[in-house]
Design a protein around this motif. Structure first.
Motif, PDB file in Angstrom:
ATOM      1  N   MET A 196      96.254  44.097  52.329  1.00 48.93           N
ATOM      2  CA  MET A 196      95.995  43.289  51.147  1.00 48.93           C
ATOM      3  C   MET A 196      97.295  43.102  50.371  1.00 48.93           C
ATOM      4  O   MET A 196      97.945  44.100  50.020  1.00 48.93           O
ATOM      5  N   LYS A 199      82.398  38.369  44.820  1.00 47.05           N
ATOM      6  CA  LYS A 199      82.858  39.585  44.139  1.00 47.05           C
ATOM      7  C   LYS A 199      81.857  40.138  43.104  1.00 47.05           C
ATOM      8  O   LYS A 199      81.519  41.320  43.143  1.00 47.05           O
ATOM      9  N   VAL A 257      94.535  40.679  44.295  1.00 47.53           N
ATOM     10  CA  VAL A 257      93.435  41.092  43.416  1.00 47.53           C
ATOM     11  C   VAL A 257      93.873  40.951  41.962  1.00 47.53           C
ATOM     12  O   VAL A 257      95.051  40.740  41.686  1.00 47.53           O
ATOM     13  N   ASP A 298      88.059  38.264  47.320  1.00 49.17           N
ATOM     14  CA  ASP A 298      86.892  38.035  46.458  1.00 49.17           C
ATOM     15  C   ASP A 298      85.620  38.558  47.133  1.00 49.17           C
ATOM     16  O   ASP A 298      84.592  37.887  47.123  1.00 49.17           O
ATOM     17  N   ARG A 341      91.420  52.766  52.399  1.00 53.33           N
ATOM     18  CA  ARG A 341      90.566  51.605  52.652  1.00 53.33           C
ATOM     19  C   ARG A 341      91.148  50.720  53.758  1.00 53.33           C
ATOM     20  O   ARG A 341      90.441  50.284  54.664  1.00 53.33           O
ATOM     21  N   THR A 384      86.587  40.300  52.556  1.00 52.35           N
ATOM     22  CA  THR A 384      87.880  40.082  53.219  1.00 52.35           C
ATOM     23  C   THR A 384      87.887  40.623  54.646  1.00 52.35           C
ATOM     24  O   THR A 384      88.536  40.063  55.511  1.00 52.35           O
ATOM     25  N   ASP A 407      75.474  45.982  50.277  1.00 50.46           N
ATOM     26  CA  ASP A 407      76.393  45.043  50.934  1.00 50.46           C
ATOM     27  C   ASP A 407      76.458  45.461  52.395  1.00 50.46           C
ATOM     28  O   ASP A 407      76.687  46.634  52.691  1.00 50.46           O
TER      29      ASP A 407
HETATM   30  P1  ADP Z   1      85.606  43.481  51.590  1.00 46.23           P
HETATM   31  O1  ADP Z   1      86.743  42.692  51.001  1.00 46.23           O
HETATM   32  O2  ADP Z   1      85.616  43.452  53.081  1.00 46.23           O
HETATM   33  O3  ADP Z   1      84.262  43.080  51.006  1.00 46.23           O
HETATM   34  P2  ADP Z   1      85.382  45.914  49.987  1.00 46.23           P
HETATM   35  O4  ADP Z   1      83.893  45.907  49.923  1.00 46.23           O
HETATM   36  O5  ADP Z   1      86.088  47.227  50.132  1.00 46.23           O
HETATM   37  O6  ADP Z   1      85.867  45.015  51.226  1.00 46.23           O
HETATM   38  O7  ADP Z   1      85.988  45.202  48.732  1.00 46.23           O
HETATM   39  C1  ADP Z   1      85.301  44.204  48.033  1.00 46.23           C
HETATM   40  C2  ADP Z   1      86.260  43.480  47.139  1.00 46.23           C
HETATM   41  O8  ADP Z   1      86.726  44.361  46.133  1.00 46.23           O
HETATM   42  C3  ADP Z   1      87.518  42.962  47.811  1.00 46.23           C
HETATM   43  O9  ADP Z   1      87.328  41.766  48.543  1.00 46.23           O
HETATM   44  C4  ADP Z   1      88.402  42.771  46.620  1.00 46.23           C
HETATM   45  O10 ADP Z   1      88.064  41.571  45.939  1.00 46.23           O
HETATM   46  C5  ADP Z   1      88.032  43.966  45.754  1.00 46.23           C
HETATM   47  N1  ADP Z   1      88.987  45.068  45.974  1.00 46.23           N
HETATM   48  C6  ADP Z   1      89.103  45.858  47.040  1.00 46.23           C
HETATM   49  N2  ADP Z   1      90.119  46.739  46.891  1.00 46.23           N
HETATM   50  C7  ADP Z   1      90.664  46.493  45.697  1.00 46.23           C
HETATM   51  C8  ADP Z   1      91.746  47.052  44.941  1.00 46.23           C
HETATM   52  N3  ADP Z   1      92.495  48.040  45.417  1.00 46.23           N
HETATM   53  N4  ADP Z   1      91.982  46.529  43.721  1.00 46.23           N
HETATM   54  C9  ADP Z   1      91.230  45.541  43.224  1.00 46.23           C
HETATM   55  N5  ADP Z   1      90.216  44.964  43.870  1.00 46.23           N
HETATM   56  C10 ADP Z   1      89.926  45.418  45.094  1.00 46.23           C
END
Ligand code: ADP
Length: 243
Positions: free
Chosen positions: A76, A172, A81, A128, A92, A131, A181
């Motif tokens: 990322m 998001k 973000v 968002d 992660r 990802t 989810d």
């Molecule tokens: P995915 O993106 O596959 O849905 P997650 O469920 O872990 O994975 O994350 C959901 C969302 O949370 C991400 O798409 C991003 O928008 C936000 N996110 C994840 N990690 C961070 C971080 N370190 N700081 C800020 N926002 C984050």
């Protein structure tokens, strides 16, 4: 309890119905120096996938005598973000790299390339929620663009639970405040190569979420196929071969 309402009269905050994906944009062959590449937008997610190889493995001790190894790096960007993210790998990104590699590995014909490596890099430019699924979709197309022999493409999206309702492709806010989810990845023949879940679903809700996510993946598969055909029908020799 959060008092917010995420679904009103069957319509979600961004105007979608429960069974709709966010708008998708895909472009193949966007990087000159990669063997294969793909840029993808799924709603406000923006990712780029680059594939290199098959090529020699470094360090050599990672070589496998009868197959290629697959490496997948999910990363990322610090600006992806709202609040700047500290650059570099974290728990992660290690997890997402591992599950994404495992989502693609079953379709790649690794035995064709002993002692080599296929490297997949996924860079998240804007995040968002979703990802990992966008990365898998883009990586699958980038592998095909690199000419890597595969049994099929892999398509990926999530279903979630928001305001007590099962919805496709949570964004998001829905992911943050929702009750569940569930990202999946699947081949066109129905082989599930990724299944994760955050939160709690009843058996019935799980079945509904699975049906919805599968339907989303089928829609994504059509787009993946279309962008690849469009890209390669630009080349006359391929066009002449017909289909
Ligand atoms: P995915 O993106 O596959 O849905 P997650 O469920 O872990 O994975 O994350 C959901 C969302 O949370 C991400 O798409 C991003 O928008 C936000 N996110 C994840 N990690 C961070 C971080 N370190 N700081 C800020 N926002 C984050």
């Amino acid at each position: 309890m959060d008092e917010r309402v995420f679904i009103k009269d069957g319509i979600r905050l961004d105007g979608r119905r429960f069974d709709e994906l966010r708008p998708i944009k895909m472009e193949v062959g966007v990087l000159k120096r990669a063997d294969g590449s793909c840029y993808m937008e799924m709603g406000d997610n923006k990712v780029i996938a680059a594939v290199y190889g098959p090529r020699e493995v470094h360090p050599r001790h990672l070589q496998e005598v009868n197959r290629a190894i697959i490496r997948y790096r999910y990363n990322m960007a610090s600006f992806s973000v709202e609040e700047r993210r500290r650059p570099g790998p974290d728990r992660r990104s290690y997890e997402l790299s591992k599950v994404s590699r495992e989502a693609l590995e079953p379709v790649i014909l690794t035995s064709y390339f002993p002692k080599s490596v296929i490297d997949i890099f996924v860079e998240v430019l804007q995040a968002d929620a979703g990802t990992r699924t966008a990365g898998i979709n883009a990586a699958s197309v980038a592998l095909a663009d690199a000419g890597i022999p595969m049994r099929s493409l892999v398509s990926s999206c999530a279903a979630g639970k928001v305001d007590g309702q099962i919805v496709l492709d949570p964004m998001k806010d829905e992911d943050n405040f929702g009750q569940a989810d569930m990202p999946i990845a699947i081949t066109p023949t129905g082989e599930i190569t990724l299944l994760q879940m955050d939160g709690i679903l009843t058996r019935d809700e799980f079945r509904q979420a699975m049906e919805l996510a599968k339907k989303g993946c089928q829609e994504i598969y059509k787009i993946q196929r279309r962008v690849l055909i469009e890209r390669y029908s630009q080349f006359e020799d391929l066009q002449d071969e017909g289909s």
